[in-house]
Design an enzyme around this catalytic site. Structure first.
Site, PDB file in Angstrom:
ATOM      1  CE  LYS A 234      -3.140   2.565   3.076  1.00 51.95           C
ATOM      2  NZ  LYS A 234      -3.773   2.569   4.414  1.00 51.95           N
ATOM      3  CG  ASP A 239      -5.698   8.413   4.507  1.00 50.71           C
ATOM      4  OD1 ASP A 239      -6.506   9.030   3.791  1.00 50.71           O
ATOM      5  OD2 ASP A 239      -6.016   7.475   5.261  1.00 50.71           O
ATOM      6  CE  LYS A 246      -6.420   9.095   7.948  1.00 47.53           C
ATOM      7  NZ  LYS A 246      -6.888   7.940   8.752  1.00 47.53           N
ATOM      8  CG  ASP A 257      -2.041   5.360   5.204  1.00 44.13           C
ATOM      9  OD1 ASP A 257      -1.973   4.310   5.879  1.00 44.13           O
ATOM     10  OD2 ASP A 257      -3.086   5.740   4.657  1.00 44.13           O
ATOM     11  CG  ASP A 316      -9.826   7.710   6.921  1.00 47.08           C
ATOM     12  OD1 ASP A 316      -8.775   7.765   6.248  1.00 47.08           O
ATOM     13  OD2 ASP A 316      -9.833   7.765   8.169  1.00 47.08           O
ATOM     14  NE  ARG A 320     -10.726  -1.102   3.875  1.00 47.91           N
ATOM     15  CZ  ARG A 320     -11.213  -1.302   5.099  1.00 47.91           C
ATOM     16  NH1 ARG A 320     -12.332  -1.982   5.262  1.00 47.91           N
ATOM     17  NH2 ARG A 320     -10.591  -0.808   6.148  1.00 47.91           N
TER      18      ARG A 320
END
Length: 467
Positions: A234, A239, A246, A257, A316, A320
Protein backbone atom coordinates in the site's frame (compact mmCIF):
# COMPACT_ATOMS: atom_id res chain seq x y z
CA UNK A 1 17.45 8.11 0.03
CA UNK A 2 20.58 8.68 2.10
CA UNK A 3 23.00 6.05 0.82
CA UNK A 4 25.58 7.19 3.38
CA UNK A 5 23.35 5.61 6.03
CA UNK A 6 24.74 2.14 5.32
CA UNK A 7 25.02 -0.12 8.36
CA UNK A 8 27.95 -2.52 8.09
CA UNK A 9 30.30 -4.53 10.25
CA UNK A 10 33.82 -3.31 10.96
CA UNK A 11 36.02 -3.84 7.93
CA UNK A 12 39.14 -4.83 9.91
CA UNK A 13 38.20 -8.24 11.26
CA UNK A 14 41.50 -8.61 13.13
CA UNK A 15 40.92 -5.52 15.25
CA UNK A 16 38.53 -4.85 18.06
CA UNK A 17 38.43 -4.56 21.80
CA UNK A 18 37.39 -7.89 23.36
CA UNK A 19 33.69 -7.77 24.30
CA UNK A 20 32.33 -10.26 26.81
CA UNK A 21 28.58 -10.89 26.92
CA UNK A 22 27.71 -11.89 30.47
CA UNK A 23 24.49 -13.28 31.90
CA UNK A 24 23.73 -12.30 35.48
CA UNK A 25 24.25 -15.85 36.71
CA UNK A 26 27.60 -16.15 34.89
CA UNK A 27 29.24 -13.05 36.35
CA UNK A 28 30.94 -14.72 39.30
CA UNK A 29 32.37 -17.44 37.09
CA UNK A 30 33.73 -14.80 34.72
CA UNK A 31 35.33 -12.85 37.56
CA UNK A 32 37.18 -15.94 38.78
CA UNK A 33 39.29 -15.82 35.64
CA UNK A 34 40.26 -12.14 35.93
CA UNK A 35 43.09 -10.46 37.78
CA UNK A 36 42.45 -8.68 41.07
CA UNK A 37 42.55 -5.19 39.56
CA UNK A 38 39.95 -6.02 36.94
CA UNK A 39 37.70 -7.66 39.54
CA UNK A 40 37.96 -4.62 41.79
CA UNK A 41 37.11 -2.30 38.87
CA UNK A 42 34.13 -4.36 37.71
CA UNK A 43 32.67 -4.65 41.21
CA UNK A 44 33.20 -0.94 41.90
CA UNK A 45 31.43 -0.02 38.67
CA UNK A 46 28.29 -1.82 39.84
CA UNK A 47 28.27 -4.12 36.84
CA UNK A 48 26.01 -7.10 37.61
CA UNK A 49 25.34 -8.56 34.15
CA UNK A 50 21.90 -6.97 34.00
CA UNK A 51 20.31 -6.20 30.65
CA UNK A 52 21.53 -2.95 29.10
CA UNK A 53 24.50 -2.66 31.44
CA UNK A 54 27.98 -2.10 30.03
CA UNK A 55 31.40 -1.66 31.51
CA UNK A 56 34.76 -0.66 30.04
CA UNK A 57 37.63 -2.29 31.96
CA UNK A 58 41.11 -0.68 31.88
CA UNK A 59 44.37 -2.57 31.66
CA UNK A 60 47.58 -1.91 33.63
CA UNK A 61 48.43 1.09 31.41
CA UNK A 62 45.00 2.64 31.88
CA UNK A 63 43.90 1.98 28.32
CA UNK A 64 40.72 -0.09 27.81
CA UNK A 65 41.54 -3.80 27.93
CA UNK A 66 38.06 -5.23 27.47
CA UNK A 67 34.38 -4.37 27.55
CA UNK A 68 31.51 -6.15 29.27
CA UNK A 69 27.83 -6.05 28.40
CA UNK A 70 25.06 -7.49 30.50
CA UNK A 71 22.76 -10.18 29.11
CA UNK A 72 20.43 -10.65 32.07
CA UNK A 73 18.56 -13.94 32.06
CA UNK A 74 16.32 -15.73 29.57
CA UNK A 75 13.11 -14.63 31.29
CA UNK A 76 13.95 -10.95 31.14
CA UNK A 77 15.32 -11.20 27.59
CA UNK A 78 11.96 -12.58 26.49
CA UNK A 79 10.41 -9.18 27.28
CA UNK A 80 12.19 -7.50 24.39
CA UNK A 81 14.79 -7.94 21.66
CA UNK A 82 18.19 -6.70 20.53
CA UNK A 83 19.63 -6.66 24.04
CA UNK A 84 23.21 -6.53 22.85
CA UNK A 85 22.28 -3.31 21.07
CA UNK A 86 20.78 -1.96 24.28
CA UNK A 87 24.12 -2.30 26.04
CA UNK A 88 26.21 -1.26 23.04
CA UNK A 89 24.55 2.13 22.98
CA UNK A 90 26.43 3.08 26.14
CA UNK A 91 29.86 2.04 24.83
CA UNK A 92 32.26 4.69 23.58
CA UNK A 93 33.25 4.92 19.93
CA UNK A 94 35.58 2.18 18.81
CA UNK A 95 35.67 -1.32 17.36
CA UNK A 96 34.50 -4.30 19.39
CA UNK A 97 34.86 -8.04 18.89
CA UNK A 98 32.74 -10.64 20.66
CA UNK A 99 35.13 -12.64 22.87
CA UNK A 100 32.77 -14.78 24.91
CA UNK A 101 29.27 -15.32 26.22
CA UNK A 102 27.04 -14.69 23.17
CA UNK A 103 24.99 -17.82 22.40
CA UNK A 104 25.59 -19.01 18.83
CA UNK A 105 21.86 -19.18 18.14
CA UNK A 106 21.48 -15.51 19.07
CA UNK A 107 24.52 -14.17 17.25
CA UNK A 108 22.82 -13.21 13.97
CA UNK A 109 19.91 -11.37 15.57
CA UNK A 110 22.00 -9.64 18.23
CA UNK A 111 24.53 -8.47 15.65
CA UNK A 112 21.70 -7.24 13.42
CA UNK A 113 20.35 -5.28 16.36
CA UNK A 114 23.79 -3.74 16.86
CA UNK A 115 23.88 -2.60 13.22
CA UNK A 116 20.34 -1.21 13.41
CA UNK A 117 21.36 0.84 16.45
CA UNK A 118 23.44 2.86 14.02
CA UNK A 119 20.40 4.03 12.05
CA UNK A 120 19.96 7.78 11.92
CA UNK A 121 17.46 9.74 9.79
CA UNK A 122 19.57 12.73 8.88
CA UNK A 123 17.91 14.08 5.76
CA UNK A 124 16.85 17.32 7.41
CA UNK A 125 19.22 17.57 10.37
CA UNK A 126 22.55 16.00 11.23
CA UNK A 127 21.77 13.35 13.84
CA UNK A 128 25.38 12.32 14.44
CA UNK A 129 26.71 8.83 13.97
CA UNK A 130 26.85 5.69 16.09
CA UNK A 131 30.54 5.17 16.78
CA UNK A 132 30.64 1.65 18.20
CA UNK A 133 31.56 -0.74 15.38
CA UNK A 134 31.22 -4.50 15.68
CA UNK A 135 33.34 -7.17 14.05
CA UNK A 136 30.99 -9.80 12.62
CA UNK A 137 30.79 -12.60 15.22
CA UNK A 138 32.18 -16.03 14.33
CA UNK A 139 29.63 -18.15 12.51
CA UNK A 140 27.51 -15.18 11.39
CA UNK A 141 26.89 -14.66 7.68
CA UNK A 142 27.93 -11.02 7.59
CA UNK A 143 26.60 -10.40 4.07
CA UNK A 144 23.15 -11.69 5.03
CA UNK A 145 22.99 -9.53 8.17
CA UNK A 146 24.16 -6.45 6.29
CA UNK A 147 21.53 -7.09 3.60
CA UNK A 148 18.81 -7.32 6.24
CA UNK A 149 20.03 -4.07 7.79
CA UNK A 150 20.13 -2.34 4.40
CA UNK A 151 16.56 -3.39 3.63
CA UNK A 152 15.42 -2.01 6.98
CA UNK A 153 17.27 1.26 6.35
CA UNK A 154 15.46 1.70 3.04
CA UNK A 155 12.09 1.01 4.67
CA UNK A 156 12.73 3.41 7.54
CA UNK A 157 14.04 6.19 5.31
CA UNK A 158 10.99 5.98 3.04
CA UNK A 159 8.52 6.05 5.94
CA UNK A 160 10.32 8.81 7.82
CA UNK A 161 10.38 11.15 4.83
CA UNK A 162 7.40 13.56 5.01
CA UNK A 163 4.83 13.66 2.24
CA UNK A 164 6.26 16.96 0.97
CA UNK A 165 9.22 14.90 -0.29
CA UNK A 166 7.59 11.47 -0.53
CA UNK A 167 4.60 11.78 -2.82
CA UNK A 168 3.63 9.21 -5.46
CA UNK A 169 6.31 10.48 -7.87
CA UNK A 170 8.99 10.27 -5.15
CA UNK A 171 7.93 6.73 -4.26
CA UNK A 172 8.21 5.85 -7.93
CA UNK A 173 11.70 7.40 -8.02
CA UNK A 174 12.76 5.25 -5.06
CA UNK A 175 11.47 2.13 -6.83
CA UNK A 176 13.31 3.12 -10.01
CA UNK A 177 16.57 3.60 -8.10
CA UNK A 178 16.16 0.17 -6.53
CA UNK A 179 15.44 -1.42 -9.90
CA UNK A 180 18.55 0.22 -11.41
CA UNK A 181 20.71 -1.00 -8.54
CA UNK A 182 19.72 -4.63 -9.11
CA UNK A 183 18.91 -4.79 -12.81
CA UNK A 184 15.16 -5.17 -12.39
CA UNK A 185 12.55 -4.08 -14.93
CA UNK A 186 10.03 -1.44 -13.98
CA UNK A 187 6.95 0.03 -15.59
CA UNK A 188 4.58 2.70 -14.32
CA UNK A 189 1.06 3.75 -15.27
CA UNK A 190 0.18 7.26 -14.18
CA UNK A 191 -2.90 9.49 -14.07
CA UNK A 192 -5.58 8.84 -16.67
CA UNK A 193 -3.52 5.98 -18.09
CA UNK A 194 -4.77 4.04 -15.07
CA UNK A 195 -8.29 4.21 -16.49
CA UNK A 196 -7.08 3.05 -19.87
CA UNK A 197 -5.26 0.17 -18.21
CA UNK A 198 -8.31 -0.76 -16.08
CA UNK A 199 -7.20 0.30 -12.62
CA UNK A 200 -10.28 2.36 -11.76
CA UNK A 201 -10.03 2.28 -7.96
CA UNK A 202 -6.39 3.39 -7.85
CA UNK A 203 -7.39 6.29 -10.10
CA UNK A 204 -10.47 7.17 -8.06
CA UNK A 205 -8.59 7.36 -4.76
CA UNK A 206 -5.70 9.42 -6.11
CA UNK A 207 -7.31 11.67 -8.72
CA UNK A 208 -7.93 14.61 -6.35
CA UNK A 209 -4.24 15.10 -5.52
CA UNK A 210 -2.49 18.27 -6.64
CA UNK A 211 -0.17 18.85 -9.61
CA UNK A 212 2.77 16.47 -9.78
CA UNK A 213 1.12 14.04 -7.37
CA UNK A 214 -0.98 11.97 -9.78
CA UNK A 215 -1.84 8.39 -8.79
CA UNK A 216 0.19 5.60 -10.34
CA UNK A 217 0.78 1.86 -10.34
CA UNK A 218 4.41 0.79 -9.99
CA UNK A 219 5.21 -2.66 -11.38
CA UNK A 220 8.74 -4.02 -10.83
CA UNK A 221 10.03 -7.44 -11.90
CA UNK A 222 13.28 -9.25 -11.13
CA UNK A 223 14.52 -12.80 -11.75
CA UNK A 224 13.73 -15.16 -14.60
CA UNK A 225 13.59 -18.56 -12.91
CA UNK A 226 12.23 -20.20 -9.80
CA UNK A 227 8.87 -19.89 -8.05
CA UNK A 228 6.86 -16.72 -8.57
CA UNK A 229 6.55 -14.37 -5.60
CA UNK A 230 4.41 -11.24 -5.84
CA UNK A 231 4.64 -8.54 -3.16
CA UNK A 232 1.94 -5.86 -3.02
CA UNK A 233 2.45 -2.75 -0.88
CA UNK A 234 0.00 0.00 0.00
CA UNK A 235 1.52 3.27 -1.17
CA UNK A 236 -0.81 5.95 0.21
CA UNK A 237 1.78 8.71 0.53
CA UNK A 238 -0.52 10.86 2.62
CA UNK A 239 -4.03 10.19 3.84
CA UNK A 240 -6.28 13.12 4.73
CA UNK A 241 -9.18 10.71 4.95
CA UNK A 242 -10.64 12.28 1.82
CA UNK A 243 -14.08 13.84 2.15
CA UNK A 244 -14.48 11.85 5.37
CA UNK A 245 -11.61 13.97 6.64
CA UNK A 246 -9.57 12.77 9.58
CA UNK A 247 -9.31 14.91 12.72
CA UNK A 248 -5.95 16.58 13.12
CA UNK A 249 -4.74 14.19 15.80
CA UNK A 250 -5.33 11.26 13.45
CA UNK A 251 -3.67 12.93 10.47
CA UNK A 252 -0.34 13.70 12.11
CA UNK A 253 1.32 10.38 11.28
CA UNK A 254 -0.22 9.86 7.88
CA UNK A 255 3.10 10.24 6.11
CA UNK A 256 3.56 6.61 7.21
CA UNK A 257 0.49 5.40 5.33
CA UNK A 258 2.82 4.21 2.59
CA UNK A 259 4.51 1.90 5.10
CA UNK A 260 3.36 -1.17 3.18
CA UNK A 261 5.08 0.06 0.03
CA UNK A 262 8.20 0.93 2.02
CA UNK A 263 8.21 -2.54 3.54
CA UNK A 264 7.93 -4.40 0.23
CA UNK A 265 10.67 -2.26 -1.32
CA UNK A 266 12.95 -2.98 1.64
CA UNK A 267 12.12 -6.69 1.42
CA UNK A 268 12.64 -6.70 -2.34
CA UNK A 269 16.07 -5.19 -1.80
CA UNK A 270 17.00 -8.01 0.59
CA UNK A 271 15.69 -10.67 -1.81
CA UNK A 272 17.68 -9.24 -4.71
CA UNK A 273 20.83 -8.59 -2.67
CA UNK A 274 20.79 -12.19 -1.45
CA UNK A 275 20.02 -13.40 -5.00
CA UNK A 276 17.11 -15.62 -4.01
CA UNK A 277 16.14 -17.87 -6.95
CA UNK A 278 12.63 -16.48 -7.38
CA UNK A 279 10.67 -14.59 -10.00
CA UNK A 280 9.91 -11.50 -7.96
CA UNK A 281 7.19 -9.00 -8.78
CA UNK A 282 6.51 -5.88 -6.72
CA UNK A 283 3.22 -3.99 -7.20
CA UNK A 284 2.71 -0.63 -5.52
CA UNK A 285 -0.39 1.50 -6.00
CA UNK A 286 0.98 4.96 -5.13
CA UNK A 287 -1.56 7.67 -4.38
CA UNK A 288 -2.36 10.62 -2.16
CA UNK A 289 -5.85 10.56 -0.68
CA UNK A 290 -6.57 14.28 -0.98
CA UNK A 291 -9.58 16.60 -0.84
CA UNK A 292 -10.69 18.44 -3.96
CA UNK A 293 -13.75 18.93 -6.11
CA UNK A 294 -12.75 15.77 -7.99
CA UNK A 295 -12.43 13.61 -4.88
CA UNK A 296 -14.38 10.36 -4.72
CA UNK A 297 -17.42 10.56 -2.45
CA UNK A 298 -19.26 8.55 0.20
CA UNK A 299 -22.03 6.71 -1.59
CA UNK A 300 -20.11 6.31 -4.84
CA UNK A 301 -19.98 2.84 -6.33
CA UNK A 302 -16.70 1.90 -8.00
CA UNK A 303 -16.02 -1.05 -10.25
CA UNK A 304 -12.69 -2.75 -9.56
CA UNK A 305 -10.32 -4.27 -12.08
CA UNK A 306 -11.77 -7.74 -11.56
CA UNK A 307 -15.34 -6.52 -12.10
CA UNK A 308 -16.51 -6.46 -8.48
CA UNK A 309 -18.48 -3.37 -7.49
CA UNK A 310 -17.67 -1.53 -4.27
CA UNK A 311 -19.91 0.87 -2.36
CA UNK A 312 -17.93 3.67 -0.73
CA UNK A 313 -19.24 4.21 2.78
CA UNK A 314 -16.11 5.97 4.03
CA UNK A 315 -13.43 7.62 1.92
CA UNK A 316 -10.97 7.04 4.76
CA UNK A 317 -11.03 3.31 4.00
CA UNK A 318 -9.08 3.94 0.81
CA UNK A 319 -6.11 1.61 1.26
CA UNK A 320 -8.10 -1.52 0.54
CA UNK A 321 -9.41 0.08 -2.66
CA UNK A 322 -6.00 0.73 -4.21
CA UNK A 323 -4.73 -2.65 -3.02
CA UNK A 324 -7.73 -4.36 -4.60
CA UNK A 325 -6.79 -3.32 -8.14
CA UNK A 326 -3.15 -4.26 -7.56
CA UNK A 327 -4.06 -7.65 -6.07
CA UNK A 328 -6.41 -8.35 -8.97
CA UNK A 329 -3.55 -7.64 -11.37
CA UNK A 330 -1.17 -9.88 -9.42
CA UNK A 331 -3.71 -12.69 -9.32
CA UNK A 332 -3.96 -12.74 -13.12
CA UNK A 333 -0.55 -14.47 -13.29
CA UNK A 334 -1.35 -16.93 -10.46
CA UNK A 335 1.99 -16.62 -8.65
CA UNK A 336 3.05 -19.35 -6.27
CA UNK A 337 2.72 -16.89 -3.40
CA UNK A 338 1.29 -13.41 -3.11
CA UNK A 339 1.76 -11.25 -0.02
CA UNK A 340 0.36 -7.80 0.71
CA UNK A 341 1.67 -5.36 3.30
CA UNK A 342 -0.38 -2.36 4.38
CA UNK A 343 -0.83 0.11 7.21
CA UNK A 344 -4.48 -0.72 6.81
CA UNK A 345 -6.53 -0.49 9.99
CA UNK A 346 -6.51 1.09 13.41
CA UNK A 347 -8.36 -2.00 14.56
CA UNK A 348 -5.17 -4.03 14.19
CA UNK A 349 -3.36 -1.65 16.55
CA UNK A 350 -6.15 -1.94 19.10
CA UNK A 351 -5.92 -5.72 18.87
CA UNK A 352 -2.17 -6.27 19.12
CA UNK A 353 -0.49 -2.89 19.70
CA UNK A 354 2.37 -1.37 17.71
CA UNK A 355 4.99 -4.10 18.20
CA UNK A 356 3.25 -7.11 16.65
CA UNK A 357 2.51 -7.50 12.94
CA UNK A 358 -0.81 -9.30 12.50
CA UNK A 359 -1.08 -11.45 9.40
CA UNK A 360 -3.82 -13.42 7.67
CA UNK A 361 -3.44 -16.73 5.87
CA UNK A 362 -5.72 -19.65 5.07
CA UNK A 363 -2.71 -21.95 4.72
CA UNK A 364 -1.62 -23.58 7.99
CA UNK A 365 1.84 -24.30 6.58
CA UNK A 366 2.34 -20.61 5.76
CA UNK A 367 0.98 -19.55 9.13
CA UNK A 368 3.20 -21.96 11.04
CA UNK A 369 6.30 -21.03 9.06
CA UNK A 370 5.75 -17.30 9.54
CA UNK A 371 5.11 -17.61 13.26
CA UNK A 372 8.27 -19.67 13.77
CA UNK A 373 10.37 -17.42 11.53
CA UNK A 374 9.10 -14.31 13.29
CA UNK A 375 10.33 -15.64 16.63
CA UNK A 376 13.73 -16.61 15.25
CA UNK A 377 14.18 -13.36 13.31
CA UNK A 378 13.14 -11.07 16.19
CA UNK A 379 10.32 -9.85 13.97
CA UNK A 380 7.22 -10.79 15.96
CA UNK A 381 4.06 -11.62 14.02
CA UNK A 382 0.65 -12.89 15.08
CA UNK A 383 -1.85 -14.89 13.04
CA UNK A 384 -5.33 -13.45 12.69
CA UNK A 385 -8.32 -15.30 11.18
CA UNK A 386 -9.90 -14.98 7.77
CA UNK A 387 -13.20 -15.58 9.60
CA UNK A 388 -15.64 -16.62 6.87
CA UNK A 389 -18.83 -15.87 8.85
CA UNK A 390 -17.88 -12.18 8.72
CA UNK A 391 -18.10 -12.15 4.91
CA UNK A 392 -21.69 -10.95 5.23
CA UNK A 393 -20.43 -7.80 6.96
CA UNK A 394 -18.66 -6.63 3.79
CA UNK A 395 -21.67 -7.18 1.49
CA UNK A 396 -23.89 -4.08 1.48
CA UNK A 397 -26.52 -5.35 -0.94
CA UNK A 398 -26.46 -2.41 -3.33
CA UNK A 399 -23.01 -3.49 -4.57
CA UNK A 400 -20.83 -6.57 -4.29
CA UNK A 401 -18.74 -5.13 -1.47
CA UNK A 402 -18.74 -2.43 1.19
CA UNK A 403 -15.43 -0.67 1.82
CA UNK A 404 -16.32 0.35 5.39
CA UNK A 405 -18.83 -1.91 7.17
CA UNK A 406 -20.89 -0.22 9.85
CA UNK A 407 -20.85 -1.34 13.46
CA UNK A 408 -17.17 -1.04 14.29
CA UNK A 409 -16.62 -4.75 14.87
CA UNK A 410 -13.67 -6.79 13.56
CA UNK A 411 -12.27 -3.97 11.46
CA UNK A 412 -8.97 -5.63 10.63
CA UNK A 413 -10.63 -8.95 9.79
CA UNK A 414 -13.24 -7.44 7.50
CA UNK A 415 -10.53 -5.44 5.71
CA UNK A 416 -8.54 -8.64 5.17
CA UNK A 417 -11.64 -10.45 3.90
CA UNK A 418 -12.21 -7.57 1.48
CA UNK A 419 -8.68 -7.95 0.09
CA UNK A 420 -9.03 -11.72 -0.21
CA UNK A 421 -11.86 -11.19 -2.70
CA UNK A 422 -9.29 -9.75 -5.14
CA UNK A 423 -6.36 -12.12 -4.54
CA UNK A 424 -7.77 -14.97 -6.62
CA UNK A 425 -7.85 -18.61 -5.62
CA UNK A 426 -4.82 -20.04 -7.39
CA UNK A 427 -2.09 -18.53 -5.18
CA UNK A 428 -1.22 -18.84 -1.52
CA UNK A 429 -2.23 -15.40 -0.28
CA UNK A 430 -1.04 -13.75 2.92
CA UNK A 431 -1.88 -10.25 4.16
CA UNK A 432 0.03 -8.24 6.79
CA UNK A 433 -1.81 -5.38 8.53
CA UNK A 434 1.22 -3.53 9.90
CA UNK A 435 1.76 -0.34 11.89
CA UNK A 436 5.09 0.59 10.33
CA UNK A 437 6.12 2.85 13.20
CA UNK A 438 7.99 2.63 16.49
CA UNK A 439 6.31 5.05 18.94
CA UNK A 440 9.35 5.20 21.25
CA UNK A 441 13.08 4.58 21.09
CA UNK A 442 13.94 0.93 21.71
CA UNK A 443 17.13 -1.07 21.21
CA UNK A 444 17.71 -1.40 17.47
CA UNK A 445 14.40 0.39 16.78
CA UNK A 446 14.64 4.15 16.98
CA UNK A 447 11.45 6.17 17.19
CA UNK A 448 9.96 6.53 13.73
CA UNK A 449 9.43 4.36 10.68
CA UNK A 450 9.93 0.63 11.16
CA UNK A 451 9.73 -2.47 9.02
CA UNK A 452 7.42 -5.22 10.25
CA UNK A 453 6.91 -8.74 8.98
CA UNK A 454 9.55 -8.49 6.24
CA UNK A 455 12.30 -10.39 8.07
CA UNK A 456 9.83 -13.05 9.15
CA UNK A 457 8.69 -13.56 5.57
CA UNK A 458 12.24 -13.50 4.19
CA UNK A 459 13.32 -16.14 6.69
CA UNK A 460 10.30 -18.32 5.88
CA UNK A 461 10.53 -18.07 2.08
CA UNK A 462 13.12 -20.82 1.47
CA UNK A 463 10.93 -23.40 3.17
CA UNK A 464 7.66 -22.13 1.76
CA UNK A 465 8.90 -21.91 -1.84
CA UNK A 466 11.24 -24.89 -1.78
CA UNK A 467 14.36 -22.81 -2.40
Amino acid sequence: MDRSNALTFASDTSAGLPLHVIESSALEGFLEGQDAAAVTWIRASGFAGALSQSCLVPGPDGAPAMALVGYGDAGKRARGRFWLAAAAGALPAGTYRIASGLPAEAAEIESLGWLLSGYRFSRYRDQGRFGAELVAPDGVNAARVEALAAGEVLTRDLINTPASDMGPADLEAAARTLSEDFGAQISVLEGDALLEGNYPMIHAVGRAAGPGRAPRLIDMRWGDSGPALTLVGKGVCFDTGGLNIKPGASMGLMKKDMGGAATVLGLAQVIMARDLPVRLRVLIPAVENAIDGDAFRPGDILTARNGLTVEINNTDAEGRLVLADALALGAEETPDMMVSFATLTGAARVAVGPDLAPFYSDDPDVAGALSMAGDLAADPVWRMPFHDPYEAMIEPGIADLDNAPKGGFAGSITAALFLRRFAGTGSRYTHFDIYGWSPTDKPGRSKGGAGQGARALFSALPGLLGL
